[in-house]
Design a protein around this motif. Structure first.
Motif, PDB file in Angstrom:
ATOM      1  N   UNK A  87      -2.102  10.182   2.536  1.00 29.04           N
ATOM      2  CA  UNK A  87      -0.594  11.526   2.068  1.00 29.04           C
ATOM      3  C   UNK A  87      -1.909  12.840   2.273  1.00 29.04           C
ATOM      4  N   UNK A  88      -3.202  12.498   1.295  1.00 29.04           N
ATOM      5  CA  UNK A  88      -3.567  14.112   1.457  1.00 29.04           C
ATOM      6  C   UNK A  88      -3.727  14.849   2.301  1.00 29.04           C
ATOM      7  N   UNK A  89      -4.235  14.077   3.805  1.00 35.39           N
ATOM      8  CA  UNK A  89      -4.490  14.850   5.289  1.00 35.39           C
ATOM      9  C   UNK A  89      -2.724  15.290   4.936  1.00 35.39           C
ATOM     10  N   UNK A  90      -2.047  14.638   4.820  1.00 32.64           N
ATOM     11  CA  UNK A  90      -0.276  15.096   5.519  1.00 32.64           C
ATOM     12  C   UNK A  90      -0.014  16.544   5.645  1.00 32.64           C
ATOM     13  N   UNK A  91      -0.661  16.704   4.136  1.00 30.97           N
ATOM     14  CA  UNK A  91      -0.511  18.015   2.987  1.00 30.97           C
ATOM     15  C   UNK A  91      -1.903  19.300   3.570  1.00 30.97           C
ATOM     16  N   UNK A  92      -2.298  19.103   4.513  1.00 29.18           N
ATOM     17  CA  UNK A  92      -3.120  19.657   5.194  1.00 29.18           C
ATOM     18  C   UNK A  92      -4.560  19.603   4.910  1.00 29.18           C
ATOM     19  N   UNK A  93      -5.055  18.700   3.921  1.00 32.69           N
ATOM     20  CA  UNK A  93      -6.353  18.405   3.610  1.00 32.69           C
ATOM     21  C   UNK A  93      -7.094  18.326   4.462  1.00 32.69           C
ATOM     22  N   UNK A  94      -9.006  18.228   4.897  1.00 34.79           N
ATOM     23  CA  UNK A  94      -9.461  17.737   5.592  1.00 34.79           C
ATOM     24  C   UNK A  94      -9.543  16.722   6.082  1.00 34.79           C
ATOM     25  N   UNK A  95      -9.751  16.150   6.727  1.00 35.49           N
ATOM     26  CA  UNK A  95      -9.544  14.710   7.434  1.00 35.49           C
ATOM     27  C   UNK A  95     -11.429  14.450   6.985  1.00 35.49           C
ATOM     28  N   UNK A  96     -11.901  15.162   7.601  1.00 33.95           N
ATOM     29  CA  UNK A  96     -13.604  14.639   7.497  1.00 33.95           C
ATOM     30  C   UNK A  96     -14.088  14.393   6.649  1.00 33.95           C
ATOM     31  N   UNK A  97     -13.280  15.570   5.152  1.00 31.50           N
ATOM     32  CA  UNK A  97     -14.165  15.244   4.048  1.00 31.50           C
ATOM     33  C   UNK A  97     -13.548  13.887   3.173  1.00 31.50           C
ATOM     34  N   UNK A 107       0.898  -1.118  -0.111  1.00 32.60           N
ATOM     35  CA  UNK A 107      -0.241  -0.079   0.258  1.00 32.60           C
ATOM     36  C   UNK A 107       0.631   1.525   0.196  1.00 32.60           C
ATOM     37  N   UNK A 108       2.400   1.283   0.107  1.00 23.79           N
ATOM     38  CA  UNK A 108       3.335   2.468   0.011  1.00 23.79           C
ATOM     39  C   UNK A 108       3.323   2.870  -1.326  1.00 23.79           C
ATOM     40  N   UNK A 109       2.820   3.878  -0.915  1.00 24.33           N
ATOM     41  CA  UNK A 109       2.882   5.251  -2.492  1.00 24.33           C
ATOM     42  C   UNK A 109       4.287   5.342  -3.172  1.00 24.33           C
ATOM     43  N   UNK A 110       4.544   5.312  -4.534  1.00 21.23           N
ATOM     44  CA  UNK A 110       5.930   5.697  -5.216  1.00 21.23           C
ATOM     45  C   UNK A 110       6.033   7.176  -5.083  1.00 21.23           C
ATOM     46  N   UNK A 111       6.997   7.481  -5.478  1.00 23.28           N
ATOM     47  CA  UNK A 111       7.139   8.927  -5.285  1.00 23.28           C
ATOM     48  C   UNK A 111       6.597   9.590  -6.365  1.00 23.28           C
ATOM     49  N   UNK A 112       6.841   8.847  -7.323  1.00 23.88           N
ATOM     50  CA  UNK A 112       6.956   9.604  -8.414  1.00 23.88           C
ATOM     51  C   UNK A 112       5.370  10.065  -9.086  1.00 23.88           C
ATOM     52  N   UNK A 113       4.245   9.703  -7.942  1.00 28.47           N
ATOM     53  CA  UNK A 113       2.643  10.303  -7.783  1.00 28.47           C
ATOM     54  C   UNK A 113       2.847  11.006  -6.885  1.00 28.47           C
TER      55      UNK A 113
END
Length: 451
Positions: free
Chosen positions: A409-419, A356-362
């Motif tokens: 990953x998206x939450x780590x970039x500031x996205x709201x986890x509840x959404x 489940x680990x994302x590659x850095x190219x993404x």
């Protein structure tokens, strides 16, 4: 002989009748224990002493002498009660047996016998027998217990016999030591409870001797017999506080226990109803204070913080005027550019094989999706899918883990986890054939739905 037998029967009947009267006049009461009480709750040992009519006949069979005589017999026993209906007892009996040829036979002829009479002294007889109670009968509100019973056993008797010849000479039958024979006692009777530990015992026992020697004249090819009609007293041994096991009636005890339990439950129910009635009265009194509503706004005065609200005004739960704030909703618009950014992220999304680990190219394209979520406060639904390689359970877990990995990953970039919602669907929703490598590659995906 018939006349003497009738006299003895009348005497025995008189004894039984007198005993019955004694029992009816008693005032003893039965003691009830709870059903299935242990054996040590009862008195199980008893001793008895009796006396009565001893005669050398029974109601059937022939005898070597025409006329038998009734004589006094006496005895006793020790009994161990096993269960209410059965006990084992050791018996003792002694006395004399007498008969003569003073009366002719039934056809009027005299018996052709060298002997005129005999007297047999029963030195002792000891036997072991079982006592089977046919039931414990309760009269007059369980006063005066009657116990019909049957007995049977085996024993040894020791006796001496003296004969008188027709010429008047007395001779000993088998001079020397006492004669010993086996015998079988079979009897029936009734016991009446006179008090908690004393019983009146009325009975009749037929004794069958294993020989034809008791009368000293083995003439008829038939073993001798004798009977004993007795009256006596039985005394229960043990603490007076305990009832006799022999007089215990399990059925009556179960009935008494039921009646007692029923009465107790009725009392508990009556007390509970009284308590409930009192509690209901208290609840009703408490409830009345919640019924008043002076300003008719639908809120009880007990809770109304604004008791003077004008009629027709909408109020909140505290009875105060309701403050209504109208917010203009912000309409969310997903632009074509937003869709393009999401589509590019889907195309560029790659995971390590079987992980489940994302590659850095993404990362670059996912960063742009995170920026849209932060700037426009969008909601995003992530749906993970796999090909059909592997079992269902592992594919379901992998698809879920990959969707969660994207969300993290998206939450780590500031996205709201509840959404952001992340769901795994495993291999169940393919978009291409799993028979080719290119098709399986397409099925290994995470779908983005922006809204």
């Amino acid at each position: 002989m018939i006349k003497n037998y009738l006299k003895t029967s009348a005497l025995a009947a008189a004894i039984l009748f007198s005993g019955n009267v004694m029992a009816q006049d008693s005032t003893s009461s039965a003691t009830y224990l709870k059903p299935f009480s242990s054996g040590n709750s009862f008195r199980t040992w008893s001793v008895g002493f009796n006396g009565g009519v001893l005669s050398p006949v029974v109601p059937f069979g022939k005898n070597d002498f025409t006329t038998w005589k009734a004589d006094l017999g006496y005895g006793g026993y020790i009994k161990k009660q096993i269960i209410p209906a059965f006990g084992i007892q050791a018996n003792f009996l002694a006395g004399k047996l007498k008969a003569d040829n003073s009366e002719p036979l039934g056809n009027g002829t005299s018996l052709n016998s060298p002997f005129a009479s005999y007297v047999t002294k029963l030195e002792y007889s000891g036997s072991l027998s079982g006592n089977l109670s046919l039931g414990n009968i309760y009269w007059m509100h369980r006063q005066n217990v009657i116990q019909p019973y049957l007995t049977a056993g085996a024993g040894i008797m020791s006796y001496t016999t003296k004969l008188t010849t027709t010429s008047g000479e007395q001779v000993d039958y088998k001079p020397g030591d006492n004669i010993r024979e086996l015998f079988i006692p079979v009897g029936a009777g009734m016991k009446f409870v006179l008090s908690k530990g004393v019983n009146l015992d009325l009975g009749y026992t037929m004794n069958f001797v294993d020989a034809d020697n008791v009368d000293g004249y083995p003439n008829i090819p038939q073993n001798d017999k004798f009977s004993f009609a007795h009256i006596g007293l039985e005394f229960a041994l043990g603490p007076k506080s305990k009832p006799q096991l022999a007089t215990y009636n399990p059925v009556a005890a179960m009935e008494a226990d039921y009646i007692s339990r029923n009465a107790s439950l009725r009392e508990e129910l009556a007390a509970e109803r009284a308590n409930n009635a009192q509690r209901m009265a208290e609840i009703n009194a408490e409830w009345k204070k919640f019924l008043n509503d002076a300003d008719k706004d639908g809120v009880s005065d007990h809770f109304d913080k604004c008791p003077d609200t004008p009629a027709g005004i909408q109020v909140d739960g505290a009875g105060c005027p309701l403050q209504i704030t109208v917010n203009n909703p912000v309409k969310v618009i997903v632009t074509e550019e937003d869709k393009r950014v999401v589509a590019e992220a889907i195309r560029n999304l790659e995971f390590d094989f079987g992980k489940a680990s994302i590659r850095s190219t993404s990362f670059e394209s996912l960063d742009r999706v995170a920026g849209i979520l932060v700037n426009k406060n969008f909601s995003l639904q992530l749906a993970g899918h796999t090909d059909n390689v592997g079992n269902d359970a592992s594919n379901m877990k992998l698809s879920k883990d990959r969707a969660e990995s994207v969300k993290s990953y998206l939450v780590s970039k500031g996205a709201n986890p509840s959404r952001i919602s992340a769901t795994g669907f495993g291999e169940g929703q393919p978009i291409a054939s799993n028979k080719t490598e290119s098709g399986r590659q397409q099925n290994r995906r995470v779908e983005f739905t922006l809204y």
